[in-house]
Design a protein around this motif. Structure first.
Motif, PDB file in Angstrom:
ATOM      1  N   ASN B 123       0.827  -1.217   0.000  1.00 24.14           N
ATOM      2  CA  ASN B 123       0.000   0.000   0.000  1.00 24.14           C
ATOM      3  C   ASN B 123       0.860   1.267   0.000  1.00 24.14           C
ATOM      4  OD1 ASN B 123      -2.622   1.248   0.105  1.00 24.14           O
ATOM      5  ND2 ASN B 123      -2.243   1.743   2.244  1.00 24.14           N
ATOM      6  N   ILE B 125       3.417   1.872  -1.969  1.00 21.26           N
ATOM      7  CA  ILE B 125       4.012   2.272  -3.250  1.00 21.26           C
ATOM      8  C   ILE B 125       3.321   3.541  -3.730  1.00 21.26           C
ATOM      9  CG2 ILE B 125       4.724  -0.069  -3.911  1.00 21.26           C
ATOM     10  CD1 ILE B 125       2.394  -0.201  -5.826  1.00 21.26           C
ATOM     11  N   GLY B 126       4.061   4.359  -4.412  1.00 24.50           N
ATOM     12  CA  GLY B 126       3.562   5.694  -4.712  1.00 24.50           C
ATOM     13  C   GLY B 126       2.601   5.784  -5.874  1.00 24.50           C
ATOM     14  N   GLN B 129      -1.213   1.885  -6.675  1.00 19.33           N
ATOM     15  CA  GLN B 129      -1.282   0.872  -5.626  1.00 19.33           C
ATOM     16  C   GLN B 129      -2.661   0.211  -5.582  1.00 19.33           C
ATOM     17  OE1 GLN B 129      -1.492   4.019  -4.735  1.00 19.33           O
ATOM     18  NE2 GLN B 129      -3.236   4.105  -3.351  1.00 19.33           N
ATOM     19  N   LYS B 130      -3.679   0.914  -6.086  1.00 16.96           N
ATOM     20  CA  LYS B 130      -5.025   0.339  -6.063  1.00 16.96           C
ATOM     21  C   LYS B 130      -5.109  -0.904  -6.942  1.00 16.96           C
ATOM     22  CE  LYS B 130      -9.906   1.342  -6.377  1.00 16.96           C
ATOM     23  NZ  LYS B 130     -10.881   2.288  -5.897  1.00 16.96           N
ATOM     24  N   ILE B 131      -4.686  -0.794  -8.189  1.00 22.89           N
ATOM     25  CA  ILE B 131      -4.770  -1.946  -9.091  1.00 22.89           C
ATOM     26  C   ILE B 131      -3.777  -3.035  -8.660  1.00 22.89           C
ATOM     27  CG2 ILE B 131      -3.233  -0.863 -10.810  1.00 22.89           C
ATOM     28  CD1 ILE B 131      -6.072  -3.320 -11.591  1.00 22.89           C
ATOM     29  N   LEU B 133      -2.763  -3.703  -5.581  1.00 26.49           N
ATOM     30  CA  LEU B 133      -3.309  -4.397  -4.402  1.00 26.49           C
ATOM     31  C   LEU B 133      -4.449  -5.325  -4.796  1.00 26.49           C
ATOM     32  CD1 LEU B 133      -3.317  -1.735  -1.542  1.00 26.49           C
ATOM     33  CD2 LEU B 133      -2.286  -4.010  -1.446  1.00 26.49           C
ATOM     34  N   GLN B 134      -5.252  -4.888  -5.746  1.00 27.08           N
ATOM     35  CA  GLN B 134      -6.344  -5.760  -6.180  1.00 27.08           C
ATOM     36  C   GLN B 134      -5.793  -7.045  -6.796  1.00 27.08           C
ATOM     37  OE1 GLN B 134      -9.322  -4.032  -8.854  1.00 27.08           O
ATOM     38  NE2 GLN B 134      -9.760  -6.114  -9.562  1.00 27.08           N
TER      39      GLN B 134
END
Lengths: 318, 318
Positions: B123, B125-126, B129-131, B133-134
């Motif tokens: 989480n 990473i700049g 991160q959303k995709i 993490l998914q």
């Protein structure tokens, strides 16, 4: 109180519907059958209700709040499943615990799966998911730390009340804190409000765990949905055991030595006669009062739903 | 091959330094001592190396790649810890498994903690991160599904090669796939490239697991860092057991019935004489070849580090 009761009922219904609608694959059954069984449990849904009430207080987007409440309950469910293995607990909410119903491997795996789903749900919120996920996972680590302290204390003879409070603040308070403050983070509230809500949740969590310890001795088995006295029997450092040992060491050790794990009459009488029950109840009350005061200091008055809900938690009998 | 060996050594050193530098609290020891012990293990670091090589191929930001590689190895470490409990495995990499060194409760909790840390790392990473993490958490669910199939198969008499491949593709292939494609996602590559890399990783993962099954019978205990033959003994559906049973049912059941869990000479001779060793080795090779072909079809030639590294994995003896 009628309105708040209706509101809680509504939230619980909507929440259960949403949880039930979460699309879970069928295959492989070895993973998803236990997950389905675990999520079917009739929980009190205190934590998601807290999230929704806090969200209403700060006008947070309802869809996002539903996802946060789902993630929080999934997290709670995962920790219960793993804790039950660690604590050898057989029954929860009138149902066999997951590792009893299936086996230890299935339960470890189901817990891992449910925790993973909580991450996926939380990652799907449309805004601020980065900060929310960070705070969520920091909370998970704190819960792990609390459970670690709880397990560690089992092997220790003497645990102070201060150590106990640290343990339950992490184990139970951290998540209740997150339920209160995550909606405020989403609403962009000030750090003052967020920190205050965290404190409220932690205080309520401590009081909640003290209540749990009391109910484990003075509750009614059919209402509690599990057999009582097991924490005392397995040398768990409950607040009751700590306070009894602090004030009446030799008498308490004698009475514990005679305890068969079932008949709680002697322990109950001891607690009442020595005013230990009063003492522990007062301790829980002091933490509730501290939570109310913090809530009022943040500008939420006694008519707020959050305040009323904490009062309902304080009055619970299971 | 000299250059790639030096590169892998460099990556491993940098990675181990980064893992070692991750700030872990001391208190409570019950949680963080087992976590520290688990992360100290001398892993081969195949997965983080894959992430770094893929990242270099696509010119992904090195700091981000380091975080992704950490998250991937932490995830791998967490699944090993929980799997060892489920599989009653006592030794790994010449060390006692975590639940043997400590106990089951500590190991469940340490696994949960390490998994949580992997989420926090990823989480942080700049970008994207959303995709990331998914995709990461979808991979975790797939790994859980693979482990569930593995456990389920233990109770079944007959498992087909197709079922075995589905299981190892999820259990081992999913994560190797993620190691290959996550850097491409970060680099904004096309779906064609991303899907291709996922396929490469999955194929390599299947081949890798077939190798593992072979090494479990034909490896050397001191190099493998664990006792051999336990999968055969506990009725695990390894590719060896499946192929032997498919072709020589009664002979295989006889030889397994006589197996004491230790002396593998008879099983080895049986496998060699009946050409089963060749057959299983050919199967692994066919999956490696398929991975190479897919890699070449994506435009990565035989001089690419990723290609060379897969060749090194293919040649491993532990």
């Amino acid at each position: 109180m009628a309105d708040i009761q209706a509101l809680i009922k509504f939230i619980k219904k909507e929440f259960n519907h949403s949880l039930k609608s979460y699309p879970l694959p069928k295959h492989p059954e070895y993973l998803y059958d236990p997950i389905r069984f675990a999520l079917k449990g009739k929980g009190k849904r205190f934590r998601p209700t807290l999230v929704h009430l806090s969200g209403r207080e700060f006008n947070t987007d309802p869809d996002t709040i539903m996802k946060v409440s789902l993630a929080v309950e999934l997290l709670h469910c995962f920790t219960l499943i793993h804790d039950d293995i660690m604590d050898n607990d057989d029954v929860r909410r009138n149902m066999p615990t997951l590792y009893k119903k299936y086996d230890i491997s299935s339960a470890i795996l189901a817990g891992d799966g449910i925790f993973t789903i909580s991450q996926l749900v939380l990652n799907s919120i449309g805004e601020k998911q980065k900060i929310i996920l960070q705070l969520f996972n920091e909370t998970v680590l704190e819960i792990c730390e609390g459970q670690a302290l709880d397990k560690y204390f089992e092997s220790k003879r003497d645990i102070s009340l201060k150590q106990y409070i640290e343990m339950v603040e992490k184990k139970t308070g951290a998540l209740l804190g997150a339920c209160c403050f995550l909606p405020a983070v989403l609403a962009g509230k000030s750090n003052n409000i967020i920190d205050g809500l965290k404190k409220v949740g932690k205080k309520v969590g401590i009081a909640f765990q003290i209540q749990d310890d009391l109910l484990e001795v003075f509750g009614e088995e059919n209402i509690m949905g599990k057999s009582l006295g097991s924490d005392i029997f397995s040398n768990k450092k409950t607040v009751i055991a700590i306070e009894a040992k602090n004030s009446f060491k030799s008498d308490w050790e004698k009475i514990i030595g005679q305890f068969d794990g079932k008949n709680l009459v002697d322990i109950r009488n001891f607690m009442i006669e020595r005013k230990l029950k009063d003492k522990v109840e007062n301790l829980a009350e002091s933490y509730f009062n501290s939570a109310y005061n913090t809530l009022l200091s943040l500008g939420l008055d006694k008519k707020s739903d959050l305040y009323k809900f904490l009062k309902i938690i304080q009055g619970r009998n299971s």
